[in-house]
Design a protein around this motif. Structure first.
Motif, PDB file in Angstrom:
ATOM      1  N   LEU A 167       0.817  -1.218   0.000  1.00 26.52           N
ATOM      2  CA  LEU A 167       0.000   0.000   0.000  1.00 26.52           C
ATOM      3  C   LEU A 167       0.848   1.264   0.000  1.00 26.52           C
ATOM      4  CD1 LEU A 167      -2.597  -1.117   2.704  1.00 26.52           C
ATOM      5  CD2 LEU A 167      -2.783  -1.337   0.224  1.00 26.52           C
ATOM      6  N   MET A 168       2.185   1.105  -0.100  1.00 21.60           N
ATOM      7  CA  MET A 168       3.094   2.247   0.021  1.00 21.60           C
ATOM      8  C   MET A 168       3.893   2.453  -1.252  1.00 21.60           C
ATOM      9  SD  MET A 168       4.662   1.180   3.718  1.00 21.60           S
ATOM     10  CE  MET A 168       3.589   0.630   5.042  1.00 21.60           C
ATOM     11  N   PRO A 169       4.147   3.705  -1.610  1.00 23.13           N
ATOM     12  CA  PRO A 169       5.065   3.975  -2.719  1.00 23.13           C
ATOM     13  C   PRO A 169       6.506   3.906  -2.214  1.00 23.13           C
ATOM     14  CG  PRO A 169       4.236   6.036  -1.836  1.00 23.13           C
ATOM     15  CD  PRO A 169       3.554   4.937  -1.063  1.00 23.13           C
ATOM     16  N   GLU A 170       7.441   3.910  -3.117  1.00 25.09           N
ATOM     17  CA  GLU A 170       8.848   4.006  -2.733  1.00 25.09           C
ATOM     18  C   GLU A 170       9.141   5.419  -2.234  1.00 25.09           C
ATOM     19  OE1 GLU A 170      10.758   1.659  -2.344  1.00 25.09           O
ATOM     20  OE2 GLU A 170      10.037   0.024  -3.606  1.00 25.09           O
TER      21      GLU A 170
ATOM     22  N   GLY B 104      -0.329   7.095   0.053  1.00 22.06           N
ATOM     23  CA  GLY B 104      -0.676   5.695  -0.153  1.00 22.06           C
ATOM     24  C   GLY B 104      -0.683   5.369  -1.627  1.00 22.06           C
ATOM     25  N   LEU B 105      -0.387   4.131  -1.952  1.00 19.26           N
ATOM     26  CA  LEU B 105      -0.359   3.701  -3.346  1.00 19.26           C
ATOM     27  C   LEU B 105      -1.645   2.964  -3.675  1.00 19.26           C
ATOM     28  CD1 LEU B 105       1.347   3.547  -5.936  1.00 19.26           C
ATOM     29  CD2 LEU B 105       2.224   1.354  -5.114  1.00 19.26           C
ATOM     30  N   HIS B 106      -2.467   3.569  -4.513  1.00 17.47           N
ATOM     31  CA  HIS B 106      -3.727   2.957  -4.928  1.00 17.47           C
ATOM     32  C   HIS B 106      -3.454   1.746  -5.809  1.00 17.47           C
ATOM     33  CE1 HIS B 106      -7.775   2.625  -6.720  1.00 17.47           C
ATOM     34  NE2 HIS B 106      -8.207   3.343  -5.705  1.00 17.47           N
ATOM     35  N   LYS B 107      -4.399   0.860  -5.872  1.00 13.08           N
ATOM     36  CA  LYS B 107      -4.257  -0.341  -6.700  1.00 13.08           C
ATOM     37  C   LYS B 107      -3.998   0.011  -8.154  1.00 13.08           C
ATOM     38  CE  LYS B 107      -6.702  -4.645  -7.855  1.00 13.08           C
ATOM     39  NZ  LYS B 107      -7.949  -5.428  -7.642  1.00 13.08           N
ATOM     40  N   ASP B 108      -4.566   1.133  -8.611  1.00 14.28           N
ATOM     41  CA  ASP B 108      -4.372   1.531 -10.008  1.00 14.28           C
ATOM     42  C   ASP B 108      -3.100   2.341 -10.222  1.00 14.28           C
ATOM     43  OD1 ASP B 108      -4.924   4.067  -9.005  1.00 14.28           O
ATOM     44  OD2 ASP B 108      -6.923   4.201  -9.889  1.00 14.28           O
ATOM     45  N   GLY B 109      -2.303   2.509  -9.163  1.00 14.96           N
ATOM     46  CA  GLY B 109      -1.019   3.194  -9.301  1.00 14.96           C
ATOM     47  C   GLY B 109      -1.031   4.649  -8.890  1.00 14.96           C
TER      48      GLY B 109
ATOM     49  N   LEU C  38      -1.183   7.936  -6.490  1.00 13.93           N
ATOM     50  CA  LEU C  38      -0.778   8.277  -5.131  1.00 13.93           C
ATOM     51  C   LEU C  38      -1.933   9.003  -4.449  1.00 13.93           C
ATOM     52  CD1 LEU C  38       2.917   9.476  -5.592  1.00 13.93           C
ATOM     53  CD2 LEU C  38       2.084   7.246  -4.819  1.00 13.93           C
ATOM     54  N   ILE C  39      -2.300   8.529  -3.265  1.00  8.35           N
ATOM     55  CA  ILE C  39      -3.436   9.089  -2.539  1.00  8.35           C
ATOM     56  C   ILE C  39      -2.932   9.704  -1.239  1.00  8.35           C
ATOM     57  CG2 ILE C  39      -5.686   8.597  -1.506  1.00  8.35           C
ATOM     58  CD1 ILE C  39      -5.596   8.072  -4.509  1.00  8.35           C
ATOM     59  N   PRO C  40      -3.238  10.974  -0.989  1.00  7.90           N
ATOM     60  CA  PRO C  40      -2.858  11.560   0.301  1.00  7.90           C
ATOM     61  C   PRO C  40      -3.706  10.953   1.417  1.00  7.90           C
ATOM     62  CG  PRO C  40      -4.183  13.116  -0.958  1.00  7.90           C
ATOM     63  CD  PRO C  40      -3.912  11.950  -1.867  1.00  7.90           C
ATOM     64  N   LEU C  41      -3.042  10.498   2.450  1.00  8.15           N
ATOM     65  CA  LEU C  41      -3.723   9.803   3.540  1.00  8.15           C
ATOM     66  C   LEU C  41      -3.319  10.395   4.887  1.00  8.15           C
ATOM     67  CD1 LEU C  41      -3.019   6.105   2.441  1.00  8.15           C
ATOM     68  CD2 LEU C  41      -5.119   7.404   1.993  1.00  8.15           C
ATOM     69  N   GLU C  42      -4.207  10.230   5.844  1.00  3.40           N
ATOM     70  CA  GLU C  42      -3.843  10.437   7.233  1.00  3.40           C
ATOM     71  C   GLU C  42      -3.797   9.060   7.871  1.00  3.40           C
ATOM     72  OE1 GLU C  42      -5.696  12.423  11.230  1.00  3.40           O
ATOM     73  OE2 GLU C  42      -5.792  13.591   9.372  1.00  3.40           O
ATOM     74  N   LEU C  43      -2.662   8.734   8.465  1.00  6.34           N
ATOM     75  CA  LEU C  43      -2.445   7.397   9.007  1.00  6.34           C
ATOM     76  C   LEU C  43      -2.228   7.463  10.514  1.00  6.34           C
ATOM     77  CD1 LEU C  43      -1.742   4.334   8.740  1.00  6.34           C
ATOM     78  CD2 LEU C  43       0.626   5.053   8.309  1.00  6.34           C
TER      79      LEU C  43
ATOM     80  N   ASP D 139       9.849  -2.596   6.360  1.00  8.46           N
ATOM     81  CA  ASP D 139      10.279  -3.674   7.254  1.00  8.46           C
ATOM     82  C   ASP D 139      11.420  -3.214   8.161  1.00  8.46           C
ATOM     83  OD1 ASP D 139       8.377  -5.280   6.170  1.00  8.46           O
ATOM     84  OD2 ASP D 139       9.740  -6.416   4.885  1.00  8.46           O
ATOM     85  N   VAL D 140      12.264  -2.318   7.648  1.00  6.01           N
ATOM     86  CA  VAL D 140      13.361  -1.765   8.454  1.00  6.01           C
ATOM     87  C   VAL D 140      12.781  -0.916   9.575  1.00  6.01           C
ATOM     88  CG1 VAL D 140      15.398  -0.273   8.441  1.00  6.01           C
ATOM     89  CG2 VAL D 140      14.936  -1.799   6.498  1.00  6.01           C
ATOM     90  N   TYR D 141      11.761  -0.114   9.256  1.00  8.41           N
ATOM     91  CA  TYR D 141      11.123   0.721  10.278  1.00  8.41           C
ATOM     92  C   TYR D 141      10.547  -0.143  11.399  1.00  8.41           C
ATOM     93  CZ  TYR D 141      11.173   4.431   6.689  1.00  8.41           C
ATOM     94  OH  TYR D 141      11.545   5.351   5.740  1.00  8.41           O
ATOM     95  N   VAL D 142       9.833  -1.196  11.006  1.00  6.20           N
ATOM     96  CA  VAL D 142       9.189  -2.070  11.998  1.00  6.20           C
ATOM     97  C   VAL D 142      10.242  -2.769  12.852  1.00  6.20           C
ATOM     98  CG1 VAL D 142       7.729  -4.095  12.338  1.00  6.20           C
ATOM     99  CG2 VAL D 142       7.137  -2.410  10.590  1.00  6.20           C
TER     100      VAL D 142
END
Length: 204
Positions: A120-123, A153-158, A160-165, A130-133
């Protein structure tokens, strides 16, 4: 005389045998009575155990029914949340997701379960997640746990979606899990940009 003696001897022998037989009967009767008492006691113990088992089963059934109702209520609540929700383990594997995730990032819950949340994440966040975790699990230093932040966030269609996490941690039988709550803030961001543009235009 001899005949009378033999007759007397036979009579005594018969009496002895009768006495012995009577003693055996009395003894056997006592044994049977004890066996009957023991069997009755065993049967009563079995009945008591059955009653206890039935009571435990009934109690367990009521507890399971109550748990099932709570699970249904929780499922209904999570399924109708207005924001996306995912749960992951310490390895980043998604264990559950609510239906709103499809509205936010295009993935159905069944498509996400079993995948690494980095999908769900872009580069560069995808490669570094995994390093963060691992760093958090090792040091306990939380950069995002129990706090909210804006991310992409990276949408399924590619797209980029601004998100609050917001991320929180919980434990089950000693295992660590994380809940990610995700809000699509696209409209908020667009509104702020439009408002900023209008203010800048007005100031000119």
């Amino acid at each position: 005389v001899l005949g009378a003696f033999l007759i007397s001897l036979g009579t005594l022998s018969a009496a002895g045998r009768n006495a012995a037989t009577t003693g055996e009967v009395i003894e056997r009767t006592a044994e049977l009575a004890l066996e009957l008492q023991a069997r009755q006691a065993a049967e009563e113990e079995v009945r008591r155990l059955n009653r206890d088992l039935e009571a435990q089963v009934e109690e367990r059934t009521r507890a399971l029914e109550a748990l099932h109702i709570k699970e249904e209520q929780l499922s209904a609540i999570v399924g109708n949340l207005p924001y996306g929700l995912v749960t992951i383990d310490a390895s980043g594997i998604i264990h559950s997701a609510n239906p709103t995730m499809e509205q936010v990032l295009g993935y159905r819950p069944d498509e996400l379960v079993g995948m690494n949340v980095s999908i769900l994440m872009p580069e560069p966040d995808r490669s570094l997640h995994d390093v963060y975790v691992a760093r958090y699990l090792e040091t306990g230093e939380a950069h995002i746990i129990d706090s909210g932040r804006e991310v992409k966030g990276l949408h399924k269609d590619g797209r980029l979606i601004p998100l609050e996490l917001a991320v929180s941690e919980y434990r089950v039988h000693g295992q660590r899990f994380f809940i990610g709550s995700i809000w699509d803030i696209s409209e908020r961001k667009e509104f702020i940009e439009e408002l900023t543009h209008c203010l800048l235009y007005t100031s000119d």
